[in-house]
Design a protein around this motif. Structure first.
Motif, PDB file in Angstrom:
ATOM      1  N   UNK A  28       0.832  -1.215   0.000  1.00  0.00           N
ATOM      2  CA  UNK A  28       0.000   0.000   0.000  1.00  0.00           C
ATOM      3  C   UNK A  28       0.858   1.253   0.000  1.00  0.00           C
ATOM      4  N   UNK A  29       2.046   1.172   0.596  1.00  0.00           N
ATOM      5  CA  UNK A  29       2.953   2.313   0.646  1.00  0.00           C
ATOM      6  C   UNK A  29       3.867   2.437  -0.553  1.00  0.00           C
ATOM      7  N   UNK A  30       3.703   1.546  -1.530  1.00  0.00           N
ATOM      8  CA  UNK A  30       4.474   1.649  -2.771  1.00  0.00           C
ATOM      9  C   UNK A  30       5.726   0.808  -2.838  1.00  0.00           C
ATOM     10  N   UNK A  31       5.972  -0.029  -1.833  1.00  0.00           N
ATOM     11  CA  UNK A  31       7.161  -0.891  -1.860  1.00  0.00           C
ATOM     12  C   UNK A  31       6.925  -2.107  -2.743  1.00  0.00           C
ATOM     13  N   UNK A  32       8.000  -2.629  -3.313  1.00  0.00           N
ATOM     14  CA  UNK A  32       7.963  -3.844  -4.129  1.00  0.00           C
ATOM     15  C   UNK A  32       8.273  -5.024  -3.213  1.00  0.00           C
ATOM     16  N   UNK A  33       7.283  -5.897  -3.000  1.00  0.00           N
ATOM     17  CA  UNK A  33       7.369  -6.942  -1.976  1.00  0.00           C
ATOM     18  C   UNK A  33       7.252  -8.321  -2.608  1.00  0.00           C
ATOM     19  N   UNK A  34       8.060  -9.258  -2.135  1.00  0.00           N
ATOM     20  CA  UNK A  34       7.889 -10.677  -2.454  1.00  0.00           C
ATOM     21  C   UNK A  34       7.570 -11.393  -1.152  1.00  0.00           C
ATOM     22  N   UNK A  35       6.399 -12.019  -1.101  1.00  0.00           N
ATOM     23  CA  UNK A  35       5.946 -12.769   0.078  1.00  0.00           C
ATOM     24  C   UNK A  35       5.974 -14.250  -0.250  1.00  0.00           C
ATOM     25  N   UNK A  36       6.804 -14.999   0.498  1.00  0.00           N
ATOM     26  CA  UNK A  36       6.977 -16.433   0.264  1.00  0.00           C
ATOM     27  C   UNK A  36       6.303 -17.245   1.368  1.00  0.00           C
ATOM     28  N   UNK A  37       5.789 -18.406   1.010  1.00  0.00           N
ATOM     29  CA  UNK A  37       5.308 -19.339   2.016  1.00  0.00           C
ATOM     30  C   UNK A  37       5.530 -20.757   1.512  1.00  0.00           C
ATOM     31  N   UNK A  38       5.947 -21.642   2.443  1.00  0.00           N
ATOM     32  CA  UNK A  38       6.272 -23.005   2.030  1.00  0.00           C
ATOM     33  C   UNK A  38       5.046 -23.875   1.828  1.00  0.00           C
ATOM     34  N   UNK A  39       3.892 -23.469   2.385  1.00  0.00           N
ATOM     35  CA  UNK A  39       2.667 -24.258   2.240  1.00  0.00           C
ATOM     36  C   UNK A  39       2.036 -24.018   0.875  1.00  0.00           C
ATOM     37  N   UNK A  40       1.403 -25.056   0.343  1.00  0.00           N
ATOM     38  CA  UNK A  40       0.771 -24.940  -0.970  1.00  0.00           C
ATOM     39  C   UNK A  40      -0.460 -24.054  -0.935  1.00  0.00           C
ATOM     40  N   UNK A  41      -1.086 -23.939   0.254  1.00  0.00           N
ATOM     41  CA  UNK A  41      -2.245 -23.061   0.408  1.00  0.00           C
ATOM     42  C   UNK A  41      -2.288 -22.526   1.825  1.00  0.00           C
ATOM     43  N   UNK A  42      -3.115 -21.501   2.048  1.00  0.00           N
ATOM     44  CA  UNK A  42      -3.198 -20.885   3.362  1.00  0.00           C
ATOM     45  C   UNK A  42      -3.887 -21.773   4.375  1.00  0.00           C
ATOM     46  N   UNK A  43      -3.837 -21.351   5.633  1.00  0.00           N
ATOM     47  CA  UNK A  43      -4.445 -22.125   6.716  1.00  0.00           C
ATOM     48  C   UNK A  43      -5.958 -22.205   6.539  1.00  0.00           C
TER      49      UNK A  43
END
Length: 378
Positions: A28-43
């Motif tokens: 939202x503040x304009x940063x370029x973000x990469x969000x990683x997670x090892x699970x194939x899907x969320x909880x």
């Protein structure tokens, strides 16, 4: 599996509530973000279910509090009982906030709403990518995944839980211990005659049990036991309520929607920053579920860190947030030890002290401010 970019402003490892809040706030503040997670899907389980007033204030900035409130259950009171006897009632309806209550909403719903907001802002979660190495130099940090792919960033943030790979790779200690007892956690359908707008903590000689309302007419049950079964069934939960819950209006378990067991640690990261690497949420602090503080503290970590990264004041993050978590660890440890006291004389003293406190409006207000975490933001 989406292809990873080679570089970003910030790489976040772990897409629970803390990671999602951080990613959405930075995006939202304009940063370029990469969000990683090892699970194939969320909880898809409810786990943490309490959202406090300060957290709702923080999430107002992401424009998600309204949806959370719409999908949760507003609970204006926290009550402590010794079976049928009310020892202490803590009202939240006089709190100095737009959200004078506790909100009960399953964690999977919280994550769903945060993920929806992240996507609205143009972000996403890259799954399944397991971070296996984090290295850093003067220019930034590099996260390498189990696929062999790497992403370089100005900063890396570990929001990857108690067993954080990011924290371990950064060489940050996680000081503390674990409680001897285990916890039963269950979402149930219940015949329940007591108030539906209270979170209720019951003391008894057999131990404690918490009963709290959830959306859809369900209830959350939390109890301490010496050795909990892996998946508590209706009989297990019924036995806990029979031995620890109300006697005049006994509860009847009709259905187990979901159940689990867990052991609780109380630990705090020695540092929240190591060079270009930051820690937030359970990667930085874990503690007893007493008071429902864990997820809330993590979301507030994320909001604070996002603001600091965006305005260039990230050097102040540890000084601002680590003392908050230290206070939460101390408070929840005291609450847990008092609640699980086995000595009859100690229990009697505890109950008398709570009953005395319960007659003091000023002390009740201070407790409400502390539990709602408004002492952090006001």
């Amino acid at each position: 599996m989406t292809k990873l970019p080679a570089a970003a402003d910030v790489v976040i490892v772990g897409a629970g509530p803390t990671g999602l809040t951080l990613a959405a706030s930075l995006t939202a503040g304009g940063a370029d973000v990469v969000l990683l997670d090892k699970a194939a899907e969320g909880a898809n389980t409810s786990r943490a279910a309490v959202v406090h007033a300060r957290t709702l204030e923080v999430l107002d900035g992401l424009k998600v509090s309204g949806e959370l409130v719409k999908r949760g259950v507003i609970v204006p009171t926290f009550t402590v009982r010794d079976r049928d006897r009310v020892l202490l009632s803590v009202p939240f309806d006089d709190l100095p906030t737009a959200h004078p209550y506790t909100l009960m909403v399953p964690q999977n719903v919280t994550e769903e709403i945060l993920l929806g907001r992240l996507r609205d802002l143009g972000g996403q979660v890259h799954r399944p990518y397991e971070a296996v190495a984090v290295a850093q130099d003067e220019a930034g940090a590099i996260v390498t995944t189990s696929t062999g792919e790497s992403v370089r960033a100005r900063f890396v943030v570990g929001t990857d839980g108690m067993h954080s790979v990011v924290r371990e790779q950064a060489g940050v200690g996680f000081t503390g211990d674990s409680y001897a007892q285990s916890f039963v956690l269950a979402d149930v359908r219940l015949d329940w005659e007591l108030s539906a707008d209270e979170v209720q903590l019951f003391f008894s000689a057999a131990g404690l049990v918490v009963v709290a309302p959830l959306p859809g007419g369900r209830h959350r049950i939390v109890a301490t036991v010496d050795d909990a079964p892996e998946h508590p069934d209706a009989g297990d939960v019924q036995a806990l309520l029979d031995a620890r819950g109300p006697q005049k209006t006994p509860a009847r378990v009709r259905e187990i929607v979901w159940s689990s067991r867990f052991r609780v640690h109380h630990r705090l990261a020695d540092h929240y920053r190591a060079g270009r690497i930051f820690l937030a949420g359970d990667a930085a602090h874990v503690h007893s579920p007493a008071g429902g503080q864990g997820m809330n503290t993590g979301i507030q970590d994320a909001a604070d860190l996002a603001r600091r990264i965006l305005d260039g004041t990230e050097d102040g993050y540890e000084a601002a947030r680590r003392p908050v978590a230290a206070g939460v660890v101390e408070m929840t440890d005291r609450m847990t030890r008092a609640a699980t006291a086995g000595n009859p004389a100690v229990r009697a003293l505890r109950n008398t002290a709570l009953a005395v406190v319960g007659h003091n409006a000023s002390v009740r207000q201070k407790l409400a401010m502390r539990l709602s975490e408004l002492t952090v933001g006001h």
